[in-house]
Design a protein around this motif. Structure first.
Motif, PDB file in Angstrom:
ATOM      1  N   ALA A  77      -2.506   2.059 -19.904  1.00  0.00           N
ATOM      2  CA  ALA A  77      -2.358   1.975 -18.578  1.00  0.00           C
ATOM      3  C   ALA A  77      -0.972   2.725 -18.184  1.00  0.00           C
ATOM      4  CB  ALA A  77      -2.557   0.607 -18.100  1.00  0.00           C
ATOM      5  N   ARG A  78       0.174   2.159 -18.923  1.00  0.00           N
ATOM      6  CA  ARG A  78       1.494   2.823 -18.485  1.00  0.00           C
ATOM      7  C   ARG A  78       1.525   4.336 -18.751  1.00  0.00           C
ATOM      8  NH1 ARG A  78       3.784   0.029 -15.395  1.00  0.00           N
ATOM      9  NH2 ARG A  78       4.957  -1.526 -16.299  1.00  0.00           N
ATOM     10  N   LYS A  79       0.922   4.806 -19.838  1.00  0.00           N
ATOM     11  CA  LYS A  79       1.009   6.119 -20.001  1.00  0.00           C
ATOM     12  C   LYS A  79       0.427   7.074 -19.217  1.00  0.00           C
ATOM     13  CE  LYS A  79      -0.164   9.563 -23.416  1.00  0.00           C
ATOM     14  NZ  LYS A  79      -0.869  10.000 -25.021  1.00  0.00           N
ATOM     15  N   TYR A  80      -0.968   6.774 -18.416  1.00  0.00           N
ATOM     16  CA  TYR A  80      -1.616   7.343 -17.632  1.00  0.00           C
ATOM     17  C   TYR A  80      -1.294   6.945 -16.203  1.00  0.00           C
ATOM     18  CZ  TYR A  80      -3.700   9.698 -21.542  1.00  0.00           C
ATOM     19  OH  TYR A  80      -3.830  10.332 -22.818  1.00  0.00           O
ATOM     20  N   GLY A  81      -0.704   6.098 -16.063  1.00  0.00           N
ATOM     21  CA  GLY A  81      -0.570   5.330 -14.522  1.00  0.00           C
ATOM     22  C   GLY A  81       0.749   5.812 -13.812  1.00  0.00           C
ATOM     23  N   LYS A  82       1.253   6.669 -14.307  1.00  0.00           N
ATOM     24  CA  LYS A  82       2.371   7.422 -13.463  1.00  0.00           C
ATOM     25  C   LYS A  82       1.705   7.897 -12.315  1.00  0.00           C
ATOM     26  CE  LYS A  82       6.336  10.422 -13.743  1.00  0.00           C
ATOM     27  NZ  LYS A  82       7.429   9.531 -13.255  1.00  0.00           N
ATOM     28  N   HIS A 111       0.823  -1.081  -0.225  1.00  0.00           N
ATOM     29  CA  HIS A 111       0.033  -0.228  -0.012  1.00  0.00           C
ATOM     30  C   HIS A 111       0.587   1.328   0.133  1.00  0.00           C
ATOM     31  CE1 HIS A 111      -3.874  -2.019   0.625  1.00  0.00           C
ATOM     32  NE2 HIS A 111      -3.266  -2.945   1.087  1.00  0.00           N
ATOM     33  N   GLU A 112       2.020   1.160  -0.899  1.00  0.00           N
ATOM     34  CA  GLU A 112       2.836   2.357  -0.968  1.00  0.00           C
ATOM     35  C   GLU A 112       2.461   2.711  -2.631  1.00  0.00           C
ATOM     36  OE1 GLU A 112       6.674   1.095  -0.018  1.00  0.00           O
ATOM     37  OE2 GLU A 112       6.212   0.684   1.947  1.00  0.00           O
ATOM     38  N   GLU A 113       2.749   3.887  -2.934  1.00  0.00           N
ATOM     39  CA  GLU A 113       2.635   4.269  -4.148  1.00  0.00           C
ATOM     40  C   GLU A 113       4.003   4.138  -4.775  1.00  0.00           C
ATOM     41  OE1 GLU A 113       0.940   8.378  -4.736  1.00  0.00           O
ATOM     42  OE2 GLU A 113      -0.951   7.930  -4.077  1.00  0.00           O
ATOM     43  N   PRO A 114       4.205   3.468  -5.853  1.00  0.00           N
ATOM     44  CA  PRO A 114       5.349   3.199  -6.417  1.00  0.00           C
ATOM     45  C   PRO A 114       5.462   4.397  -7.598  1.00  0.00           C
ATOM     46  CG  PRO A 114       3.763   1.753  -7.456  1.00  0.00           C
ATOM     47  CD  PRO A 114       2.927   2.623  -6.358  1.00  0.00           C
ATOM     48  N   ASP A 115       6.196   4.265  -8.663  1.00  0.00           N
ATOM     49  CA  ASP A 115       6.457   5.068  -9.644  1.00  0.00           C
ATOM     50  C   ASP A 115       5.334   5.089 -10.698  1.00  0.00           C
ATOM     51  OD1 ASP A 115       7.276   2.565 -10.443  1.00  0.00           O
ATOM     52  OD2 ASP A 115       8.880   3.478 -11.770  1.00  0.00           O
ATOM     53  N   PHE A 116       4.832   3.845 -11.024  1.00  0.00           N
ATOM     54  CA  PHE A 116       3.768   3.579 -11.910  1.00  0.00           C
ATOM     55  C   PHE A 116       2.819   2.265 -11.166  1.00  0.00           C
ATOM     56  CE2 PHE A 116       6.925   4.937 -14.803  1.00  0.00           C
ATOM     57  CZ  PHE A 116       6.414   6.029 -15.668  1.00  0.00           C
ATOM     58  N   VAL A 117       1.517   2.564 -11.788  1.00  0.00           N
ATOM     59  CA  VAL A 117       0.675   1.560 -11.478  1.00  0.00           C
ATOM     60  C   VAL A 117       1.033   0.415 -12.180  1.00  0.00           C
ATOM     61  CG1 VAL A 117      -1.797   0.673 -11.686  1.00  0.00           C
ATOM     62  CG2 VAL A 117      -1.234   3.070 -11.064  1.00  0.00           C
ATOM     63  N   PRO A 118       1.291  -0.891 -11.266  1.00  0.00           N
ATOM     64  CA  PRO A 118       1.697  -2.173 -11.925  1.00  0.00           C
ATOM     65  C   PRO A 118       0.629  -2.735 -12.747  1.00  0.00           C
ATOM     66  CG  PRO A 118       2.024  -2.040  -9.475  1.00  0.00           C
ATOM     67  CD  PRO A 118       1.087  -1.075  -9.814  1.00  0.00           C
ATOM     68  N   LEU A 119       1.148  -3.719 -13.662  1.00  0.00           N
ATOM     69  CA  LEU A 119       0.234  -4.071 -14.573  1.00  0.00           C
ATOM     70  C   LEU A 119       0.333  -5.788 -14.723  1.00  0.00           C
ATOM     71  CD1 LEU A 119       1.158  -1.994 -17.677  1.00  0.00           C
ATOM     72  CD2 LEU A 119      -0.673  -1.447 -15.774  1.00  0.00           C
ATOM     73  N   THR A 120      -0.492  -6.542 -15.045  1.00  0.00           N
ATOM     74  CA  THR A 120      -0.609  -7.694 -14.755  1.00  0.00           C
ATOM     75  C   THR A 120      -1.772  -8.268 -15.623  1.00  0.00           C
ATOM     76  OG1 THR A 120      -0.062 -10.096 -13.662  1.00  0.00           O
ATOM     77  CG2 THR A 120      -1.884  -8.508 -12.757  1.00  0.00           C
TER      78      THR A 120
END
Length: 351
Positions: free
Chosen positions: A339-344, A13-22
């Protein structure tokens, strides 16, 4: 921050650099479509890992080898759990379970959980990934692995008529699953991903009381064993499962996937109620939006998910089931690109 760091931060529950994808991508035609070549399978580890790299995914589901099967008739196979499968285009489809009596259950001996052949694909994935991606080793849950060898109707009937027999069988199954998970953790996976579908689009597959009496306790036993080994525990659970969410959270899961839209699993409700307790994975509609588009609608739904659940961490973007064969490869690539483009982080609420 690499993909593994990104996922582990999110699970904490920490904010990383980007939202992870899977995503769960395991059907042959889907895997082949992403790489654009034939013969790509979950048990061809090098190509399977490459699929995840092409899609820029952060978390990979590592599947153990299939249990040994013997052909009983043309196209039909019986595995070491007493389950019959029809194999079509290298994909097994469940037919029926063959354990039907008290004696069948009492005498059944599980496969050997220490058979190294089970873990060969996972061992290779760990080596290929080299700490770059987070790895979720797949271990079935006590509900699915217990009902499949007999069929769900026989299983539910026995919960009423043969309680002590079925409880001993579930305990036997759970002990096997715990050993499978511990062996995968020892190989180097970061998490255990437990697929154990308890619902369908309109509700649970059996009453909440039966789940609480027979399934939640062994599930908790599994989760406790894996956490003592230092692993996170992710759960895949289709359908409308809100009636059991308090129980699943109480059992200790770290994340829930896939938040099926067609079943009414609201990402906002889940974020509001459980967002500080577990990580949410999924909710991009795989039945309609990803399958048919248009691309603008895919983008709109991805942005909706990011705005709803990403702030504060605790969200991993994925489809709301899996990358099935009906989803064009271009659509799934587009979903993850957006998702990567807007997930920062920080997430732009107006994007």
């Amino acid at each position: 921050m690499n993909s593994r760091d990104r996922v582990l931060a999110t699970l904490d529950h920490e904010e990383p650099d980007f939202v992870p994808l899977t995503d769960h991508i395991y059907m042959p035609k889907s895997l082949e479509g992403v790489l654009g070549k034939p013969g790509v399978r979950v048990d061809t580890p090098r190509e399977y890992v490459e699929v995840h790299r092409v899609l820029n995914l952060d978390l990979i589901a590592a599947f153990p080898a299939a249990f040994p099967m013997g052909q009983v008739e043309k196209g039909v196979y019986l595995d070491s759990w007493g389950v019959k499968w029809r194999v079509v285009d290298d994909m097994p489809w469940y037919l029926e379970g063959t354990l039907k009596t008290d004696e069948d259950l009492e005498n059944f001996v599980t496969p050997n959980p220490d058979d190294s052949r089970i873990y060969e694909p996972i061992e290779q994935i760990v080596k290929l990934v080299g700490g770059e991606l987070a790895i979720g080793g797949v271990v079935e849950g006590p509900f699915t692995r217990s009902w499949m060898p007999m069929g769900i109707q026989t299983f539910i009937k026995m919960l009423y008529t043969n309680r002590s027999v079925i409880q001993r069988f579930i305990e036997k199954v759970t002990d096997f699953l715990i050993e499978m998970g511990k062996n995968q953790i020892d190989l180097g996976v970061d998490a255990i991903w437990i697929p154990d579908d308890m619902g369908y689009v309109h509700g649970l597959l059996m009453s909440p009381k039966l789940f609480r009496d027979f399934i939640i306790p062994p599930l908790k036993k599994m989760i406790d064993a894996f956490k003592r080994r230092g692993a996170k525990v992710l759960m895949h659970n289709d359908g409308q499962i809100m009636a059991l969410m308090d129980d699943l959270v109480g059992a200790g899961i770290d994340a829930i996937h896939p938040l099926e839209r067609a079943a009414g699993m609201s990402l906002k409700t889940m974020k509001d109620k459980y967002g500080d307790k577990i990580t949410l994975i999924g909710n991009v509609d795989s039945k309609t939006v990803l399958q048919y588009g248009p691309l603008g609608q895919i983008k709109e739904q991805v942005l909706e998910c990011l705005r709803t659940a990403a702030s504060g961490g605790g969200y991993i973007l994925a489809s709301d089931h899996s990358v099935h064969e009906g989803i064009p490869s271009d659509n799934i690539k587009y979903m993850f690109k957006i998702a990567r483009k807007y997930g920062k982080y920080p997430i732009a609420m107006t994007a």
